[in-house]
Write an enzyme that holds these catalytic residues in place. Structure first.
Site, PDB file in Angstrom:
ATOM      1  N   SER A   1       0.841  -1.109   0.047  1.00 18.87           N
ATOM      2  CA  SER A   1       0.051   0.090  -0.041  1.00 18.87           C
ATOM      3  C   SER A   1       0.899   1.294  -0.010  1.00 18.87           C
ATOM      4  CB  SER A   1      -0.883  -0.156   1.232  1.00 18.87           C
ATOM      5  OG  SER A   1      -1.695  -1.145   1.296  1.00 18.87           O
TER       6      SER A   1
HETATM    7  N1  SAH Z   1      -1.017  -5.042   4.179  1.00 21.92           N
HETATM    8  C1  SAH Z   1      -0.213  -5.064   2.908  1.00 21.92           C
HETATM    9  C2  SAH Z   1      -0.911  -4.755   1.362  1.00 21.92           C
HETATM   10  C3  SAH Z   1      -1.656  -5.780   1.116  1.00 21.92           C
HETATM   11  S1  SAH Z   1      -2.431  -6.332  -0.499  1.00 21.92           S
HETATM   12  C4  SAH Z   1       1.187  -4.591   2.784  1.00 21.92           C
HETATM   13  O1  SAH Z   1       1.441  -3.800   3.828  1.00 21.92           O
HETATM   14  O2  SAH Z   1       1.862  -4.758   1.997  1.00 21.92           O
HETATM   15  C5  SAH Z   1      -3.737  -6.979   0.009  1.00 21.92           C
HETATM   16  C6  SAH Z   1      -3.333  -8.333   0.273  1.00 21.92           C
HETATM   17  O3  SAH Z   1      -4.323  -8.907   0.742  1.00 21.92           O
HETATM   18  C7  SAH Z   1      -2.685  -9.311  -0.915  1.00 21.92           C
HETATM   19  O4  SAH Z   1      -1.313  -9.734  -0.567  1.00 21.92           O
HETATM   20  C8  SAH Z   1      -3.684 -10.451  -0.948  1.00 21.92           C
HETATM   21  O5  SAH Z   1      -3.126 -11.669  -1.553  1.00 21.92           O
HETATM   22  C9  SAH Z   1      -4.411 -10.472   0.431  1.00 21.92           C
HETATM   23  N2  SAH Z   1      -5.770 -11.296   0.329  1.00 21.92           N
HETATM   24  C10 SAH Z   1      -6.660 -10.863  -0.294  1.00 21.92           C
HETATM   25  N3  SAH Z   1      -7.813 -11.735   0.234  1.00 21.92           N
HETATM   26  C11 SAH Z   1      -7.380 -12.311   1.243  1.00 21.92           C
HETATM   27  C12 SAH Z   1      -8.084 -13.199   2.223  1.00 21.92           C
HETATM   28  N4  SAH Z   1      -9.156 -13.666   2.173  1.00 21.92           N
HETATM   29  N5  SAH Z   1      -7.381 -13.628   3.298  1.00 21.92           N
HETATM   30  C13 SAH Z   1      -5.845 -13.326   3.545  1.00 21.92           C
HETATM   31  N6  SAH Z   1      -5.327 -12.434   2.609  1.00 21.92           N
HETATM   32  C14 SAH Z   1      -6.007 -11.833   1.429  1.00 21.92           C
END
Ligand code: SAH
Length: 206
Positions: free
Chosen positions: A54
């Protein structure tokens, strides 16, 4: 590192503890080799598997809204690069994070170990269902967008707890929603900020 002034100017973030946390966590540790030069730009960056780390502004805003206090137990859904989870450890050591994409989860394990988060806390699985084994939580932060608040997450929030989650149409602009649960278990939500997140996958089979 993201200078405190840059964060303040772009985002109007005045919370000193958030600024300190962002100064203390080197974002380039969480960015792929070929993106190193952009590690401190205020924008999201690709981390592989169609996912992103992000934008610092959004990390700061969500952290400020979550307002984690020392000793509180926090759950993050969507570990991704691990950056947001590392920032959370600057507020409380009691952080859990769950990622659905197995290779991303594997990559992040050694990284988050440096921030005191071992494999009990950095978990692979579907975060739609929260993390029953560690529940309930004082705070839940969802870093992927959903079109509704997953009921299991509401259930795993303590009375007095807060959840920050992007809600809205996936593949479009969502709004950051802050959900609070009062002592009697009643929840209220307010919508605070337009955002754009990758979709929350998983959930119940339709
Ligand atoms: N917090 C992260 C940014 C996340 S991007 C950081 O600091 O880099 C969103 C993430 O959520 C992705 O890696 C994606 O694979 C994950 N994601 C999506 N759906 C999900 C679910 N149901 N459970 C766990 N992770 C999930």
């Amino acid at each position: 590192m993201v200078s405190s002034r840059a964060v303040q100017e772009h985002l109007g973030i005045r919370n000193q503890r958030v600024l300190e946390a962002m100064r203390a966590v080197p974002r380039h540790w969480f960015v792929p080799q070929n993106m190193q030069r952009e590690a401190y730009a205020d924008r999201p960056l690709p981390i592989g598997y169609g996912q992103t780390i992000s934008q610092p502004f959004i990390v700061a805003t969500m952290t400020e809204l979550l307002d984690p206090k020392p000793g509180e137990k926090i759950l993050e859904i969507g570990t991704g690069s691990g950056y947001q989870a590392a920032i959370l450890t600057k507020f409380t050591p009691d952080v859990y994070t769950i990622e659905i994409v197995e290779p991303l989860h594997r990559q992040v394990l050694p990284r988050l170990q440096k921030f005191g988060l071992g494999p009990q806390r950095v978990v692979q699985g579907d975060g739609y269902f929260g993390m029953e084994k560690a529940a309930p939580f004082d705070g839940i932060i969802v870093t992927a967008a959903a079109d509704h608040i997953p009921p299991p997450l509401l259930a795993q929030l303590k009375p007095g707890g807060r959840m920050v989650i992007p809600i809205g149409p996936v593949h479009a602009t969502q709004r950051l929603v802050v959900v609070t649960k009062d002592a009697s278990g009643k929840t209220r939500s307010r919508s605070v900020h337009p955002v754009r997140f990758v979709p929350l996958t998983g959930g119940p089979r339709r």
